[in-house]
Scaffold this active site. Structure first.
Site, PDB file in Angstrom:
ATOM      1  N   PRO A   1    -117.094   6.715  88.850  1.00 56.90           N
ATOM      2  CA  PRO A   1    -116.854   5.329  89.256  1.00 56.90           C
ATOM      3  C   PRO A   1    -118.175   4.678  89.645  1.00 56.90           C
ATOM      4  CG  PRO A   1    -116.192   6.847  90.998  1.00 56.90           C
ATOM      5  CD  PRO A   1    -116.603   7.693  89.833  1.00 56.90           C
ATOM      6  N   VAL A   2    -118.604   3.689  88.885  1.00 57.05           N
ATOM      7  CA  VAL A   2    -119.893   3.039  89.128  1.00 57.05           C
ATOM      8  C   VAL A   2    -119.662   1.544  89.316  1.00 57.05           C
ATOM      9  CG1 VAL A   2    -122.226   2.624  88.286  1.00 57.05           C
ATOM     10  CG2 VAL A   2    -121.046   4.746  87.684  1.00 57.05           C
ATOM     11  N   ALA A   3    -119.924   1.050  90.525  1.00 56.86           N
ATOM     12  CA  ALA A   3    -119.712  -0.367  90.823  1.00 56.86           C
ATOM     13  C   ALA A   3    -120.551  -1.234  89.882  1.00 56.86           C
ATOM     14  CB  ALA A   3    -120.082  -0.662  92.279  1.00 56.86           C
TER      15      ALA A   3
ATOM     16  N   GLN B   1    -110.213   4.524  91.570  1.00 56.37           N
ATOM     17  CA  GLN B   1    -110.828   4.920  92.840  1.00 56.37           C
ATOM     18  C   GLN B   1    -110.628   3.815  93.866  1.00 56.37           C
ATOM     19  OE1 GLN B   1    -115.108   4.937  94.058  1.00 56.37           O
ATOM     20  NE2 GLN B   1    -114.896   7.163  93.974  1.00 56.37           N
TER      21      GLN B   1
ATOM     22  N   CYS C   1    -119.652   6.544  99.330  1.00 53.61           N
ATOM     23  CA  CYS C   1    -120.498   5.357  99.150  1.00 53.61           C
ATOM     24  C   CYS C   1    -121.376   5.139 100.382  1.00 53.61           C
ATOM     25  CB  CYS C   1    -119.636   4.121  98.912  1.00 53.61           C
ATOM     26  SG  CYS C   1    -120.605   2.608  98.681  1.00 53.61           S
TER      27      CYS C   1
ATOM     28  N   LYS D   1    -114.164  12.132  96.458  1.00 49.97           N
ATOM     29  CA  LYS D   1    -115.581  12.245  96.116  1.00 49.97           C
ATOM     30  C   LYS D   1    -116.359  12.120  97.413  1.00 49.97           C
ATOM     31  CE  LYS D   1    -118.912  10.719  92.613  1.00 49.97           C
ATOM     32  NZ  LYS D   1    -120.045  10.003  93.188  1.00 49.97           N
TER      33      LYS D   1
ATOM     34  N   SER E   1    -121.909  15.807  90.751  1.00 53.55           N
ATOM     35  CA  SER E   1    -122.524  14.530  90.400  1.00 53.55           C
ATOM     36  C   SER E   1    -123.914  14.508  91.021  1.00 53.55           C
ATOM     37  CB  SER E   1    -121.663  13.376  90.937  1.00 53.55           C
ATOM     38  OG  SER E   1    -122.218  12.122  90.628  1.00 53.55           O
ATOM     39  N   GLY E   2    -124.788  13.663  90.464  1.00 50.82           N
ATOM     40  CA  GLY E   2    -126.119  13.539  91.039  1.00 50.82           C
ATOM     41  C   GLY E   2    -127.219  14.101  90.170  1.00 50.82           C
TER      42      GLY E   2
ATOM     43  N   ALA F   1    -123.063   9.348  86.138  1.00 51.73           N
ATOM     44  CA  ALA F   1    -123.063   8.019  86.746  1.00 51.73           C
ATOM     45  C   ALA F   1    -124.202   7.205  86.143  1.00 51.73           C
ATOM     46  CB  ALA F   1    -123.186   8.130  88.264  1.00 51.73           C
TER      47      ALA F   1
END
Length: 327
Positions: free
Chosen positions: A21-23, A75, A106, A147, A210-211, A234
């Site tokens: 999920p990427v804003a 999400q 976040c 997450k 992730s990351g 991401a």
């Protein structure tokens, strides 16, 4: 095999490469493109639980399913268990999604002020209440996942406590972005913490990583080094949906081929057309400026092209800039 099926609750997925999920990025047009290029599972941009309970129209746009999304996850974020429960019910009523993911990572201050996002990673008791409330609200009609981050800062590493709270509340999967809230998106993700989490969870539910996943080789290395069940791209997927195709090839065949520049631009056109159909041509063209900058990487004279992109206001403008490349 590093590339393999994954089960999240009752959801059976054919692969283990996900779009995070990427804003401002993972709208349904981009999610659709990523699925076409091999993404096994996709997540919406984060949606405010508070906004959902107030019938905010924008939230419905964020949650729309792409036509080729057989399964997907919405999400949501929030810090109040009751509000999150009501929001989860609204999500199911409006989308019939197969999964609700709870944002506990976040690092943005305005999110943290509401006791959401990374504030939940540092507050396992509240995290437990939030996950329990959502789990009870969906009543088995969707998987519930979380997450999390590694902690608040280097002095407060709480991912194990947060994960344990989520497990006790009945979550169906955990994703760890092994940076602290204080790091934001700077510094380096500590994959050793992901490995520790995998060992701690011990196959009770899938653990995803992730990351710092920017190349197929990064994904391969994370899977090998940590033993996680899957990886979540991401920033590495931004303007680069081809990372899924290439990663699948690397994991299955040991190598991958680069994508022709013409194919990249044609893919950008397709995303632009879908986004314009959703939100209108002018806002779509503004949004696609940053995405076409990514699609155009590697093109000779790319700097000059990108100088033109920032002034593109119509679909015709994009064709004028890139048609010679797309042939």
């Amino acid at each position: 095999m590093l590339y393999h099926p994954v089960k999240i609750g009752s959801i059976q997925l054919n692969g283990n490469l996900f779009l995070a999920p990427v804003a401002g990025y993972s709208d349904r047009s981009f999610r659709s493109i990523c699925i076409e290029h091999g993404a096994s599972f996709t997540y919406t941009e984060m949606v405010s639980a508070e906004a959902l309970t107030r019938n905010n129209e924008k939230t419905e746009t964020l949650m729309r399913r792409a036509q080729n999304e057989k399964v997907y996850s919405v999400q949501i974020f929030g810090g109040d268990p009751d509000t999150m429960a009501r929001a989860a019910q609204i999500v199911l009523d409006k989308t019939h999604t197969e999964c609700i993911d709870i944002n506990c990572g976040c690092p943005v201050p305005k999110i943290i002020k509401t006791e959401a996002g990374s504030a939940l990673t540092r507050d396992p008791d509240r995290l437990y209440k939030v996950v329990s409330a959502v789990k009870n609200a969906v009543n088995g009609n969707a998987a519930v996942t979380v997450k999390i981050r590694s902690g608040w800062d280097s002095e407060h590493i709480t991912f194990k406590e947060a994960a344990d709270a989520a497990l006790q509340a009945g979550c169906d999967a955990i994703t760890l972005h092994p940076r602290t809230r204080a790091q934001g998106y700077e510094g380096k993700a500590d994959w050793t913490k992901l490995k520790e989490l995998v060992e701690m969870v011990d196959s009770r539910v899938p653990v995803f990583g992730s990351g710092d996943l920017f190349t197929p080789q990064d994904a391969q290395r994370m899977l090998q080094e940590t033993g996680c069940s899957g990886v979540m791209f991401a920033r590495g997927a931004m303007g680069n949906p081809f990372i899924f195709t290439k990663t699948i090839s690397l994991l299955q065949n040991g190598s991958f081929q680069e994508i022709p520049l013409s194919s990249k631009i044609i893919t950008g056109y397709k995303e632009l057309d879908m986004l314009a159909a959703d939100i209108g041509e002018e806002p779509a063209c503004r949004e696609m400026r940053k995405r076409f900058c990514a699609y155009s990487k590697g093109i000779p004279g790319g700097a000059e092209l990108r100088a033109q992109i920032i002034h593109a206001n119509t679909i015709a403008d994009y064709h004028r800039i890139f048609d010679s490349v797309a042939k």
